[in-house]
Design a protein around this motif. Structure first.
Motif, PDB file in Angstrom:
ATOM      1  N   VAL A  83       0.879  -1.173   0.000  1.00  0.00           N
ATOM      2  CA  VAL A  83       0.000   0.000   0.000  1.00  0.00           C
ATOM      3  C   VAL A  83       0.907   1.210   0.000  1.00  0.00           C
ATOM      4  O   VAL A  83       1.789   1.332   0.853  1.00  0.00           O
ATOM      5  CB  VAL A  83      -0.942   0.025   1.227  1.00  0.00           C
ATOM      6  CG1 VAL A  83      -1.752   1.317   1.250  1.00  0.00           C
ATOM      7  CG2 VAL A  83      -1.870  -1.184   1.212  1.00  0.00           C
ATOM      8  N   VAL A  84       0.701   2.087  -0.982  1.00  0.00           N
ATOM      9  CA  VAL A  84       1.598   3.231  -1.128  1.00  0.00           C
ATOM     10  C   VAL A  84       0.852   4.549  -0.921  1.00  0.00           C
ATOM     11  O   VAL A  84      -0.292   4.708  -1.343  1.00  0.00           O
ATOM     12  CB  VAL A  84       2.295   3.234  -2.508  1.00  0.00           C
ATOM     13  CG1 VAL A  84       3.174   2.021  -2.656  1.00  0.00           C
ATOM     14  CG2 VAL A  84       1.311   3.313  -3.644  1.00  0.00           C
ATOM     15  N   LEU A  85       1.519   5.454  -0.254  1.00  0.00           N
ATOM     16  CA  LEU A  85       0.993   6.794  -0.060  1.00  0.00           C
ATOM     17  C   LEU A  85       1.029   7.520  -1.401  1.00  0.00           C
ATOM     18  O   LEU A  85       2.090   7.622  -2.025  1.00  0.00           O
ATOM     19  CB  LEU A  85       1.846   7.550   0.968  1.00  0.00           C
ATOM     20  CG  LEU A  85       1.432   8.981   1.282  1.00  0.00           C
ATOM     21  CD1 LEU A  85       0.077   9.009   1.976  1.00  0.00           C
ATOM     22  CD2 LEU A  85       2.491   9.652   2.156  1.00  0.00           C
ATOM     23  N   VAL A  86      -0.138   7.991  -1.858  1.00  0.00           N
ATOM     24  CA  VAL A  86      -0.191   8.690  -3.147  1.00  0.00           C
ATOM     25  C   VAL A  86      -0.519  10.174  -2.996  1.00  0.00           C
ATOM     26  O   VAL A  86      -0.266  10.955  -3.911  1.00  0.00           O
ATOM     27  CB  VAL A  86      -1.185   8.029  -4.131  1.00  0.00           C
ATOM     28  CG1 VAL A  86      -0.665   6.677  -4.587  1.00  0.00           C
ATOM     29  CG2 VAL A  86      -2.574   7.898  -3.530  1.00  0.00           C
ATOM     30  N   ILE A 139       2.037  12.653  -4.273  1.00  0.00           N
ATOM     31  CA  ILE A 139       3.329  11.981  -4.237  1.00  0.00           C
ATOM     32  C   ILE A 139       3.628  11.427  -5.627  1.00  0.00           C
ATOM     33  O   ILE A 139       2.759  10.829  -6.257  1.00  0.00           O
ATOM     34  CB  ILE A 139       3.310  10.811  -3.218  1.00  0.00           C
ATOM     35  CG1 ILE A 139       2.712  11.253  -1.872  1.00  0.00           C
ATOM     36  CG2 ILE A 139       4.687  10.185  -3.081  1.00  0.00           C
ATOM     37  CD1 ILE A 139       3.393  12.384  -1.180  1.00  0.00           C
ATOM     38  N   LYS A 140       4.853  11.638  -6.085  1.00  0.00           N
ATOM     39  CA  LYS A 140       5.256  11.073  -7.376  1.00  0.00           C
ATOM     40  C   LYS A 140       5.737   9.640  -7.116  1.00  0.00           C
ATOM     41  O   LYS A 140       6.874   9.407  -6.706  1.00  0.00           O
ATOM     42  CB  LYS A 140       6.355  11.915  -8.015  1.00  0.00           C
ATOM     43  CG  LYS A 140       6.659  11.454  -9.402  1.00  0.00           C
ATOM     44  CD  LYS A 140       7.630  12.366 -10.102  1.00  0.00           C
ATOM     45  CE  LYS A 140       7.830  11.757 -11.447  1.00  0.00           C
ATOM     46  NZ  LYS A 140       8.751  12.113 -12.291  1.00  0.00           N
ATOM     47  N   VAL A 141       4.834   8.694  -7.348  1.00  0.00           N
ATOM     48  CA  VAL A 141       5.083   7.283  -7.056  1.00  0.00           C
ATOM     49  C   VAL A 141       5.790   6.619  -8.233  1.00  0.00           C
ATOM     50  O   VAL A 141       5.467   6.877  -9.390  1.00  0.00           O
ATOM     51  CB  VAL A 141       3.737   6.558  -6.772  1.00  0.00           C
ATOM     52  CG1 VAL A 141       3.934   5.071  -6.592  1.00  0.00           C
ATOM     53  CG2 VAL A 141       3.057   7.178  -5.564  1.00  0.00           C
ATOM     54  N   ASP A 142       6.729   5.756  -7.933  1.00  0.00           N
ATOM     55  CA  ASP A 142       7.437   4.985  -8.953  1.00  0.00           C
ATOM     56  C   ASP A 142       6.616   3.728  -9.268  1.00  0.00           C
ATOM     57  O   ASP A 142       6.851   2.656  -8.725  1.00  0.00           O
ATOM     58  CB  ASP A 142       8.831   4.607  -8.445  1.00  0.00           C
ATOM     59  CG  ASP A 142       9.650   3.829  -9.461  1.00  0.00           C
ATOM     60  OD1 ASP A 142       9.114   3.461 -10.534  1.00  0.00           O
ATOM     61  OD2 ASP A 142      10.824   3.566  -9.166  1.00  0.00           O
ATOM     62  N   TYR A 143       5.624   3.895 -10.136  1.00  0.00           N
ATOM     63  CA  TYR A 143       4.739   2.779 -10.473  1.00  0.00           C
ATOM     64  C   TYR A 143       5.465   1.662 -11.212  1.00  0.00           C
ATOM     65  O   TYR A 143       5.086   0.499 -11.106  1.00  0.00           O
ATOM     66  CB  TYR A 143       3.547   3.274 -11.283  1.00  0.00           C
ATOM     67  CG  TYR A 143       2.536   4.033 -10.455  1.00  0.00           C
ATOM     68  CD1 TYR A 143       1.880   3.423  -9.393  1.00  0.00           C
ATOM     69  CD2 TYR A 143       2.234   5.368 -10.734  1.00  0.00           C
ATOM     70  CE1 TYR A 143       0.954   4.111  -8.629  1.00  0.00           C
ATOM     71  CE2 TYR A 143       1.302   6.065  -9.983  1.00  0.00           C
ATOM     72  CZ  TYR A 143       0.664   5.431  -8.937  1.00  0.00           C
ATOM     73  OH  TYR A 143      -0.254   6.103  -8.182  1.00  0.00           O
TER      74      TYR A 143
END
Length: 170
Positions: free
Chosen positions: A57-60, A75-79
């Motif tokens: 689970v990632v903070l977005v 947040i710039k997530v590294d998908y």
């Protein structure tokens, strides 16, 4: 007596095994990636730990408040790194503490639902099939009604993704 004790031990072993199975099914090994800034070290940690967890689970995004107006930090997530795990991926939206009257925050339910929809669409566009959308809010007891309303709005807006909550009522 020895046979009875032996049977009791077997029974206890079965109960313990069943309890461990139930616990494993109820509480999956899930990791939160609570990073506001993704870099190589975060990607490395995810790649190295992927065998230890069932899902991520990632903070977005995170919401803070200026009065009753939400201020959103995305947040710039590294998908790409997350896709490589081949694990279920959940998204988390963190909501900061509310101050003042609960009535002032009721109007923000549609904003939160629209934001959740945008965040889900961004993840989907990046090739992520989102397993859950988590609303994270440490709610004072007096604010639980707003939390309930937000969750209901989100569920209506993001029908195909389960909405889950984290709460630390205080």
């Amino acid at each position: 007596i020895i046979v009875f004790v032996g049977l009791q031990i077997c029974s206890i072993d079965n109960v313990v095994l069943q309890k461990e199975e139930v616990t494993k099914n109820i509480f999956p090994h899930q990791v939160y990636v609570w990073q506001r800034r993704w870099d190589e070290s975060v990607a490395y940690a995810i790649e190295r730990s992927q065998g230890s967890f069932e899902s991520f689970v990632v903070l977005v995004a995170e919401i803070s408040w200026k009065g009753t107006t939400p201020k959103t930090t995305r947040i710039k997530v590294d998908y790409e790194t997350l896709k490589k795990t081949n694990k279920p991926i959940g998204l988390a939206l963190r909501i900061g503490p509310l101050h003042g009257s609960i009535d002032a925050y009721r109007m923000n339910a549609s904003y939160l639902a629209s934001l959740a929809d945008e965040l889900l669409r961004s993840a989907h566009k990046a090739g992520i099939s989102v397993s859950e959308f988590q609303l994270d809010f440490d709610a004072a007891e007096s604010k639980l009604d707003a939390y309930r309303m937000w969750v209901e709005h989100l569920q209506k807006k993001v029908k195909n993704v389960p909405v889950t909550i984290t709460a630390l009522p205080c």
